[in-house]
Motif scaffolding. Structure first.
Motif, short mmCIF file in Angstrom:
data_model
loop_
_atom_site.label_atom_id
_atom_site.label_comp_id
_atom_site.label_asym_id
_atom_site.label_seq_id
_atom_site.Cartn_x
_atom_site.Cartn_y
_atom_site.Cartn_z
N THR A 1 0.82 -1.22 0.00
CA THR A 1 0.00 0.00 0.00
C THR A 1 0.85 1.27 0.00
O THR A 1 0.34 2.35 -0.31
N LYS B 1 1.80 2.58 2.67
CA LYS B 1 1.34 3.30 3.87
C LYS B 1 1.65 2.49 5.12
O LYS B 1 1.63 1.27 5.10
N GLU C 1 -1.39 4.60 9.60
CA GLU C 1 -2.00 5.51 8.62
C GLU C 1 -3.24 4.87 7.98
O GLU C 1 -4.25 5.54 7.77
N ILE C 2 -3.16 3.58 7.68
CA ILE C 2 -4.31 2.86 7.10
C ILE C 2 -5.47 2.89 8.08
O ILE C 2 -6.61 3.19 7.71
N LEU D 1 -6.02 5.06 10.48
CA LEU D 1 -6.48 6.43 10.63
C LEU D 1 -7.30 6.91 9.43
O LEU D 1 -8.37 7.48 9.59
N LYS D 2 -6.80 6.65 8.22
CA LYS D 2 -7.46 7.16 7.02
C LYS D 2 -8.65 6.33 6.57
O LYS D 2 -9.63 6.87 6.06
N TYR D 3 -8.53 5.00 6.71
CA TYR D 3 -9.54 4.12 6.13
C TYR D 3 -10.30 3.27 7.14
O TYR D 3 -11.29 2.64 6.79
N HIS E 1 -11.20 -1.73 6.73
CA HIS E 1 -10.39 -1.71 5.51
C HIS E 1 -9.06 -2.43 5.74
O HIS E 1 -8.62 -3.23 4.91
#
Length: 169
Positions: free
Chosen positions: A42, A44, A48-49, A51-53, A57
């Protein structure tokens, strides 16, 4: 013995470190860290994954990586702390791996990870109680592993030696 060795357990129990130690003793086995594979594919960080998604996910990415890598043989797989919660992941690991639960006390986990900032499930309200709570939810599935090894007060080399002893490579 099955063709893979999969290490499961709570964050901070030593899966990644012990997997690296095991790979020194078993150089014919490829070293696979599921979280690292997700980060590589990814571009990432896991935090971060999350937090963002969001966690759902991330879990989907995790399932896909586990499907991919459990098709191969002669690997030492370090699974994320929550990977064994998913029944399909659990089935895949148990079918093609000797699954080792690296058990650590909540106190030891807390001491090992209290200074780390990349643990997404501990971002909010990090405490010994939070670790105890997560462990209490996961323990019943962790107990489905083929073997349990207590990691408290043991070095990664000692734990790797115990694993070699139980799987008889």
């Amino acid at each position: 013995m099955k063709k893979n060795i999969t290490l499961i357990g709570m964050m901070g129990c030593g899966k990644t470190t012990v997997a690296k130690e095991l790979s020194k003793v078993l150089p014919e086995y490829a070293l696979v860290d599921i979280d690292e594979e997700i980060e590589k594919s990814t571009g990432k960080k896991i935090s971060e994954i999350f937090l963002k998604y969001g966690e759902p996910h991330f879990r989907e990415l995790e399932i896909n990586k586990i499907k991919q890598f459990t098709q191969n043989d002669f690997q030492i797989i370090s699974a994320g702390g929550g990977a064994f919660e998913n029944p399909d992941n659990r089935k895949r690991f148990l079918e093609n791996s000797t699954v080792i639960f690296l058990k650590a006390s909540p106190d030891n986990i807390y001491e090992r990870i209290k200074a780390e900032t990349h643990r997404p499930l501990l971002k909010k309200h990090f405490s010994l109680e939070k670790i105890q709570h997560i462990l209490s939810l996961r323990e019943k599935n962790y107990q489905k592993a083929n073997y349990t090894i207590d990691t408290d007060n043991k070095t990664p080399a000692e734990i790797a030696e115990k694993i070699i002893g139980v799987i008889n490579v």
